[in-house]
Design a protein around this motif. Structure first.
Motif, PDB file in Angstrom:
ATOM      1  N   ALA A  62       0.825  -1.214   0.000  1.00 31.85           N
ATOM      2  CA  ALA A  62       0.000   0.000   0.000  1.00 31.85           C
ATOM      3  C   ALA A  62       0.857   1.261   0.000  1.00 31.85           C
ATOM      4  O   ALA A  62       0.481   2.273  -0.583  1.00 31.85           O
ATOM      5  CB  ALA A  62      -0.935   0.003   1.209  1.00 31.85           C
ATOM      6  N   GLY A  63       2.031   1.213   0.627  1.00 28.66           N
ATOM      7  CA  GLY A  63       2.924   2.365   0.636  1.00 28.66           C
ATOM      8  C   GLY A  63       3.428   2.699  -0.755  1.00 28.66           C
ATOM      9  O   GLY A  63       3.500   3.872  -1.144  1.00 28.66           O
ATOM     10  N   ALA A  64       3.766   1.673  -1.534  1.00 28.69           N
ATOM     11  CA  ALA A  64       4.226   1.893  -2.916  1.00 28.69           C
ATOM     12  C   ALA A  64       3.064   2.383  -3.782  1.00 28.69           C
ATOM     13  O   ALA A  64       3.220   3.306  -4.588  1.00 28.69           O
ATOM     14  CB  ALA A  64       4.823   0.608  -3.490  1.00 28.69           C
ATOM     15  N   THR A  65       1.895   1.775  -3.592  1.00 31.06           N
ATOM     16  CA  THR A  65       0.699   2.180  -4.330  1.00 31.06           C
ATOM     17  C   THR A  65       0.368   3.642  -4.041  1.00 31.06           C
ATOM     18  O   THR A  65       0.134   4.441  -4.957  1.00 31.06           O
ATOM     19  CB  THR A  65      -0.497   1.281  -3.929  1.00 31.06           C
ATOM     20  N   SER A  66       0.383   4.005  -2.772  1.00 30.85           N
ATOM     21  CA  SER A  66       0.076   5.374  -2.363  1.00 30.85           C
ATOM     22  C   SER A  66       1.129   6.366  -2.849  1.00 30.85           C
ATOM     23  O   SER A  66       0.791   7.483  -3.250  1.00 30.85           O
ATOM     24  CB  SER A  66      -0.018   5.460  -0.837  1.00 30.85           C
ATOM     25  N   ALA A  67       2.383   5.972  -2.803  1.00 33.48           N
ATOM     26  CA  ALA A  67       3.466   6.875  -3.200  1.00 33.48           C
ATOM     27  C   ALA A  67       3.364   7.262  -4.666  1.00 33.48           C
ATOM     28  O   ALA A  67       3.502   8.445  -5.014  1.00 33.48           O
ATOM     29  CB  ALA A  67       4.826   6.240  -2.910  1.00 33.48           C
ATOM     30  N   ILE A  68       3.103   6.291  -5.548  1.00 28.49           N
ATOM     31  CA  ILE A  68       3.019   6.656  -6.968  1.00 28.49           C
ATOM     32  C   ILE A  68       1.739   7.428  -7.266  1.00 28.49           C
ATOM     33  O   ILE A  68       1.720   8.288  -8.137  1.00 28.49           O
ATOM     34  CB  ILE A  68       3.232   5.469  -7.930  1.00 28.49           C
ATOM     35  N   ALA A  69       0.661   7.141  -6.507  1.00 30.34           N
ATOM     36  CA  ALA A  69      -0.577   7.910  -6.682  1.00 30.34           C
ATOM     37  C   ALA A  69      -0.345   9.367  -6.286  1.00 30.34           C
ATOM     38  O   ALA A  69      -0.738  10.292  -7.005  1.00 30.34           O
ATOM     39  CB  ALA A  69      -1.701   7.300  -5.843  1.00 30.34           C
ATOM     40  N   ASP A  70       0.319   9.588  -5.151  1.00 31.39           N
ATOM     41  CA  ASP A  70       0.622  10.937  -4.676  1.00 31.39           C
ATOM     42  C   ASP A  70       1.468  11.692  -5.697  1.00 31.39           C
ATOM     43  O   ASP A  70       1.172  12.845  -6.025  1.00 31.39           O
ATOM     44  CB  ASP A  70       1.354  10.837  -3.336  1.00 31.39           C
ATOM     45  N   SER A  71       2.486  11.049  -6.232  1.00 39.84           N
ATOM     46  CA  SER A  71       3.353  11.710  -7.223  1.00 39.84           C
ATOM     47  C   SER A  71       2.607  11.989  -8.524  1.00 39.84           C
ATOM     48  O   SER A  71       2.793  13.050  -9.128  1.00 39.84           O
ATOM     49  CB  SER A  71       4.599  10.873  -7.498  1.00 39.84           C
ATOM     50  N   ALA A  72       1.761  11.066  -8.959  1.00 40.62           N
ATOM     51  CA  ALA A  72       1.007  11.279 -10.203  1.00 40.62           C
ATOM     52  C   ALA A  72       0.097  12.500 -10.072  1.00 40.62           C
ATOM     53  O   ALA A  72       0.032  13.338 -10.980  1.00 40.62           O
ATOM     54  CB  ALA A  72       0.193  10.035 -10.558  1.00 40.62           C
ATOM     55  N   GLY A  73      -0.584  12.628  -8.948  1.00 39.77           N
ATOM     56  CA  GLY A  73      -1.433  13.800  -8.735  1.00 39.77           C
ATOM     57  C   GLY A  73      -0.627  15.083  -8.646  1.00 39.77           C
ATOM     58  O   GLY A  73      -0.990  16.105  -9.238  1.00 39.77           O
ATOM     59  N   GLY A  74       0.475  15.034  -7.932  1.00 38.26           N
ATOM     60  CA  GLY A  74       1.317  16.214  -7.799  1.00 38.26           C
ATOM     61  C   GLY A  74       1.844  16.702  -9.134  1.00 38.26           C
ATOM     62  O   GLY A  74       1.797  17.907  -9.437  1.00 38.26           O
ATOM     63  N   TYR A  75       2.310  15.785  -9.958  1.00 43.27           N
ATOM     64  CA  TYR A  75       2.827  16.201 -11.265  1.00 43.27           C
ATOM     65  C   TYR A  75       1.713  16.601 -12.221  1.00 43.27           C
ATOM     66  O   TYR A  75       1.908  17.462 -13.075  1.00 43.27           O
ATOM     67  CB  TYR A  75       3.752  15.135 -11.855  1.00 43.27           C
ATOM     68  N   ALA A  76       0.527  16.014 -12.075  1.00 45.62           N
ATOM     69  CA  ALA A  76      -0.609  16.457 -12.890  1.00 45.62           C
ATOM     70  C   ALA A  76      -0.889  17.931 -12.614  1.00 45.62           C
ATOM     71  O   ALA A  76      -1.076  18.730 -13.537  1.00 45.62           O
ATOM     72  CB  ALA A  76      -1.840  15.608 -12.587  1.00 45.62           C
ATOM     73  N   ALA A  77      -0.902  18.307 -11.335  1.00 48.48           N
ATOM     74  CA  ALA A  77      -1.118  19.709 -10.972  1.00 48.48           C
ATOM     75  C   ALA A  77       0.027  20.578 -11.477  1.00 48.48           C
ATOM     76  O   ALA A  77      -0.190  21.667 -12.017  1.00 48.48           O
ATOM     77  CB  ALA A  77      -1.252  19.845  -9.456  1.00 48.48           C
ATOM     78  N   HIS A  78       1.237  20.076 -11.336  1.00 47.99           N
ATOM     79  CA  HIS A  78       2.429  20.841 -11.724  1.00 47.99           C
ATOM     80  C   HIS A  78       2.442  21.182 -13.212  1.00 47.99           C
ATOM     81  O   HIS A  78       2.987  22.208 -13.609  1.00 47.99           O
ATOM     82  CB  HIS A  78       3.677  20.052 -11.330  1.00 47.99           C
ATOM     83  N   THR A  79       1.797  20.356 -14.039  1.00 52.55           N
ATOM     84  CA  THR A  79       1.750  20.642 -15.487  1.00 52.55           C
ATOM     85  C   THR A  79       1.004  21.937 -15.784  1.00 52.55           C
ATOM     86  O   THR A  79       1.204  22.530 -16.846  1.00 52.55           O
ATOM     87  CB  THR A  79       1.067  19.515 -16.297  1.00 52.55           C
ATOM     88  N   LEU A  80       0.135  22.361 -14.875  1.00 54.73           N
ATOM     89  CA  LEU A  80      -0.694  23.546 -15.106  1.00 54.73           C
ATOM     90  C   LEU A  80      -0.099  24.822 -14.524  1.00 54.73           C
ATOM     91  O   LEU A  80      -0.645  25.900 -14.723  1.00 54.73           O
ATOM     92  CB  LEU A  80      -2.095  23.322 -14.518  1.00 54.73           C
ATOM     93  N   PHE A  81       1.012  24.696 -13.804  1.00 52.57           N
ATOM     94  CA  PHE A  81       1.606  25.843 -13.130  1.00 52.57           C
ATOM     95  C   PHE A  81       2.799  26.379 -13.902  1.00 52.57           C
ATOM     96  O   PHE A  81       3.463  25.647 -14.620  1.00 52.57           O
ATOM     97  CB  PHE A  81       2.031  25.469 -11.712  1.00 52.57           C
ATOM     98  N   PRO A  82       3.092  27.676 -13.736  1.00 51.78           N
ATOM     99  CA  PRO A  82       4.185  28.297 -14.486  1.00 51.78           C
ATOM    100  C   PRO A  82       5.568  27.919 -13.955  1.00 51.78           C
ATOM    101  O   PRO A  82       5.704  27.416 -12.832  1.00 51.78           O
ATOM    102  CB  PRO A  82       3.932  29.797 -14.304  1.00 51.78           C
ATOM    103  N   GLU A  83       6.563  28.177 -14.764  1.00 45.20           N
ATOM    104  CA  GLU A  83       7.965  28.020 -14.373  1.00 45.20           C
ATOM    105  C   GLU A  83       8.194  28.793 -13.072  1.00 45.20           C
ATOM    106  O   GLU A  83       7.586  29.838 -12.854  1.00 45.20           O
ATOM    107  CB  GLU A  83       8.852  28.590 -15.486  1.00 45.20           C
ATOM    108  N   GLY A  84       9.049  28.271 -12.210  1.00 41.81           N
ATOM    109  CA  GLY A  84       9.340  28.954 -10.952  1.00 41.81           C
ATOM    110  C   GLY A  84       8.390  28.607  -9.824  1.00 41.81           C
ATOM    111  O   GLY A  84       8.434  29.220  -8.761  1.00 41.81           O
ATOM    112  N   THR A  85       7.506  27.651 -10.063  1.00 48.02           N
ATOM    113  CA  THR A  85       6.598  27.194  -9.009  1.00 48.02           C
ATOM    114  C   THR A  85       6.774  25.691  -8.828  1.00 48.02           C
ATOM    115  O   THR A  85       7.266  24.986  -9.718  1.00 48.02           O
ATOM    116  CB  THR A  85       5.123  27.490  -9.340  1.00 48.02           C
TER     117      THR A  85
END
Length: 150
Positions: A62-85
């Motif tokens: 569950a820790g590995a499952t949760s870790a990749i889910a957390d990173s996938a969501g974080g990077y999904a959000a990061h795609t919408l933010f500008p450089e320097g954030t």
């Protein structure tokens, strides 16, 4: 199975920024995870099966499952933010729906509600065996956008 070639793509600059950031994550490297899709507000991360990411019954931990889910969501959000954030997880909840089994698991992070400060993402994790995908976990995540001083 989804056809990633039909999904929207991000600019080469955003792709590089996301991949470079992901490559600096020690945990993702340690687990053996890799990004397989970067689209506007959507990121896929795959984790191949190996003994080091399983629990005592042979399922993905569950820790590995949760870790990749957390990173996938974080990077999904990061795609919408500008450089320097950057983004940081404020909270997430994940439901483990079925034992995570397969040749690999695939986390899909999708932005549900982008914001100037807080962004909410949907998290899904699939067990993949051959061409068959089964939803094994889902959740929701809140992220905060922060300015990076470099």
């Amino acid at each position: 199975m989804e056809d990633h070639t039909q999904q929207e793509q991000v600019s080469p600059e955003v792709r590089k920024r996301i991949q470079d950031s992901f490559d600096r994550q020690g945990l993702m490297s340690h687990l053996g995870a890799r990004i397989t899709h970067i689209g506007p507000g959507r990121v896929h991360i795959v984790l191949p099966s190996r003994p080091e990411v399983t629990q005592q019954h042979g399922y993905f931990h569950a820790g590995a499952t949760s870790a990749i889910a957390d990173s996938a969501g974080g990077y999904a959000a990061h795609t919408l933010f500008p450089e320097g954030t950057e983004v940081l997880t404020v909270e997430y909840k994940i439901n483990l729906l079925a034992p995570a089994v397969g040749d690999r698991i695939e986390a899909v992070g999708t932005v549900l509600k982008p914001g100037r400060t807080l962004t909410v993402c949907q998290l899904e994790v699939f067990g993949v065996q051959g061409g068959q995908r089964k939803l094994v976990a889902n959740g929701q995540q809140t992220l905060i956008r922060v300015t990076v001083e470099r």
